[in-house]
Write a protein that holds these residues in place. Structure first.
Motif, mmCIF file in Angstrom:
data_model
loop_
_atom_site.group_PDB
_atom_site.id
_atom_site.type_symbol
_atom_site.label_atom_id
_atom_site.label_comp_id
_atom_site.label_asym_id
_atom_site.label_seq_id
_atom_site.Cartn_x
_atom_site.Cartn_y
_atom_site.Cartn_z
ATOM 1 N N SER A 86 135.830 52.128 -0.056
ATOM 2 C CA SER A 86 136.307 50.813 0.380
ATOM 3 C C SER A 86 137.627 50.394 -0.254
ATOM 4 O O SER A 86 138.186 49.355 0.144
ATOM 5 C CB SER A 86 135.246 49.746 0.052
ATOM 6 O OG SER A 86 134.002 50.076 0.612
ATOM 7 N N ASN A 94 139.946 48.395 2.463
ATOM 8 C CA ASN A 94 138.807 47.499 2.319
ATOM 9 C C ASN A 94 138.416 46.835 3.629
ATOM 10 O O ASN A 94 137.300 46.328 3.759
ATOM 11 C CB ASN A 94 139.112 46.440 1.260
ATOM 12 C CG ASN A 94 137.891 45.677 0.837
ATOM 13 O OD1 ASN A 94 137.725 44.513 1.188
ATOM 14 N ND2 ASN A 94 137.004 46.334 0.099
ATOM 15 N N SER A 95 139.313 46.825 4.601
ATOM 16 C CA SER A 95 139.013 46.184 5.880
ATOM 17 C C SER A 95 138.505 47.161 6.939
ATOM 18 O O SER A 95 138.170 46.752 8.049
ATOM 19 C CB SER A 95 140.254 45.450 6.408
ATOM 20 O OG SER A 95 141.303 46.363 6.665
ATOM 21 N N ARG A 97 136.131 49.405 9.140
ATOM 22 C CA ARG A 97 134.749 49.189 9.569
ATOM 23 C C ARG A 97 133.798 50.205 8.958
ATOM 24 O O ARG A 97 132.614 49.914 8.780
ATOM 25 C CB ARG A 97 134.661 49.245 11.098
ATOM 26 C CG ARG A 97 135.388 48.113 11.801
ATOM 27 C CD ARG A 97 135.203 48.189 13.287
ATOM 28 N NE ARG A 97 133.813 48.055 13.678
ATOM 29 C CZ ARG A 97 133.368 48.173 14.933
ATOM 30 N NH1 ARG A 97 134.210 48.460 15.914
ATOM 31 N NH2 ARG A 97 132.089 48.025 15.207
ATOM 32 N N TRP A 101 131.792 48.785 1.743
ATOM 33 C CA TRP A 101 131.765 47.345 1.535
ATOM 34 C C TRP A 101 131.399 46.589 2.811
ATOM 35 O O TRP A 101 130.788 45.525 2.762
ATOM 36 C CB TRP A 101 133.126 46.887 1.021
ATOM 37 C CG TRP A 101 133.255 45.415 0.766
ATOM 38 C CD1 TRP A 101 134.020 44.531 1.464
ATOM 39 C CD2 TRP A 101 132.613 44.661 -0.269
ATOM 40 N NE1 TRP A 101 133.907 43.267 0.934
ATOM 41 C CE2 TRP A 101 133.045 43.323 -0.130
ATOM 42 C CE3 TRP A 101 131.717 44.986 -1.290
ATOM 43 C CZ2 TRP A 101 132.610 42.309 -0.990
ATOM 44 C CZ3 TRP A 101 131.294 43.972 -2.139
ATOM 45 C CH2 TRP A 101 131.730 42.654 -1.981
ATOM 46 N N ASN A 102 131.763 47.147 3.964
ATOM 47 C CA ASN A 102 131.526 46.482 5.248
ATOM 48 C C ASN A 102 130.297 47.003 5.972
ATOM 49 O O ASN A 102 130.057 46.626 7.130
ATOM 50 C CB ASN A 102 132.764 46.637 6.140
ATOM 51 C CG ASN A 102 133.983 45.992 5.530
ATOM 52 O OD1 ASN A 102 133.905 44.884 5.004
ATOM 53 N ND2 ASN A 102 135.120 46.678 5.577
ATOM 54 N N GLN A 140 128.529 46.979 -4.231
ATOM 55 C CA GLN A 140 127.632 47.324 -3.126
ATOM 56 C C GLN A 140 126.532 48.290 -3.579
ATOM 57 O O GLN A 140 125.393 48.216 -3.096
ATOM 58 C CB GLN A 140 128.450 47.920 -1.981
ATOM 59 C CG GLN A 140 127.716 48.012 -0.660
ATOM 60 C CD GLN A 140 127.598 46.692 0.066
ATOM 61 O OE1 GLN A 140 127.292 45.660 -0.531
ATOM 62 N NE2 GLN A 140 127.825 46.715 1.358
#
Length: 272
Positions: A86, A94-95, A97, A101-102, A140
């Motif tokens: 992530s 980090n963004s 998909r 983290w997501n 996480q």
């Protein structure tokens, strides 16, 4: 198995946080499973003349490094949870998909529940609530690892038909490191290098009063060091892993600490 399932975020986390404990258990013939959430695709790259040229295959390289490190520790049972590194908060990684983290929380927990039910360990480890230093993947690991420990015996949330027969591990520990010890060793390392220490309180590590298990693994410190050196893309020539004096390095690597979340008193590893 009456053994350990250790959940980690990236390749190299397993060696630095609890490599001594895993080497001890493996040496005694205790089954040890390491589950790693990601392959560390977003990590820094050292030891390569053109780092970005190997970025597309960094995950493959770091998986190979982890397998080599665990071989040094005597561990052969390795699983990857299947998510992408992530990166740090606010970075493009980090963004994504597919970043850990997501991940959907229940879906990720279910992946780990399935592995716990398959391996049937006595002890499960995750990370402390801050993930040591706040990396999203470490936080996480704390969330998913803790939930999976309590989810493994839960037939309602995780049906047998999809996740296998329930299993109830006896002990949940959060792996961390001692803030006090880190300060002491860091200052000693800086003094050895002739650098000044600003003396500021670092934001990493756990306050000592919350730690419930301290393990002396000093006899495995050099084994841990050899395992860490297998993670060649992660440590620059200036890193303490490569540059610190042997006695200071052993001081840092010679203790492993945990928070007992669901555990009897004493050292649950000693009973395995």
């Amino acid at each position: 198995m009456a053994g350990l399932l250790a959940f980690h975020a990236h390749p190299d986390d397993e060696s630095i946080s609890m490599g001594g404990t895993m080497a001890e258990l493996a040496g005694r013939g205790v089954p040890v499973t390491v589950v790693t959430a990601t392959r560390g695709e977003a990590g820094e790259i050292h030891g390569e003349p053109d780092p970005e040229s190997v970025r597309p295959r960094l995950g493959e390289m770091r998986e190979a490094e982890e397998r080599a490190a665990l071989a040094v520790l005597g561990v052969t049972d390795i699983e990857f949870l299947g998510y992408r590194d992530s990166g740090m908060m606010g970075t493009p990684e980090n963004s994504r998909r597919d970043a850990f983290w997501n991940a959907d929380f229940m879906e990720a927990t279910g992946r780990l529940v399935r592995l716990i039910r398959d391996r049937r360990p006595t002890v499960v480890t995750a990370y402390d609530p801050f993930g040591g230093y706040g990396h999203p993947d470490h936080v996480q690991v704390h969330r998913v690892g803790t939930a999976a420990f309590f989810g493994a015996p839960d037939r309602g949330r995780f049906p047998v038909s999809e996740f296998g027969e329930p299993w109830e591990p006896e002990t949940l520990l959060w792996a961390s490191w001692s803030r006090d010890r880190m300060i002491r060793v860091r200052r000693a390392m800086q003094a050895d290098l002739g650098a000044d220490d600003p003396g500021e309180e670092p934001a990493t590590g756990f306050l000592s009063r919350f730690l419930t298990l301290r393990r002396d693994v000093s006899r495995f410190a050099e084994t841990k060091h050899r395992a860490l050196l297998c993670h060649s893309t992660q440590f620059s020539a200036e890193s303490w892993v490569r540059g610190a004096a042997a006695d200071l390095r052993s001081e840092f690597l010679g203790e492993e600490v945990f928070v007992g979340v669901w555990a009897a008193s004493g050292d649950p590893f000693a009973a395995l």
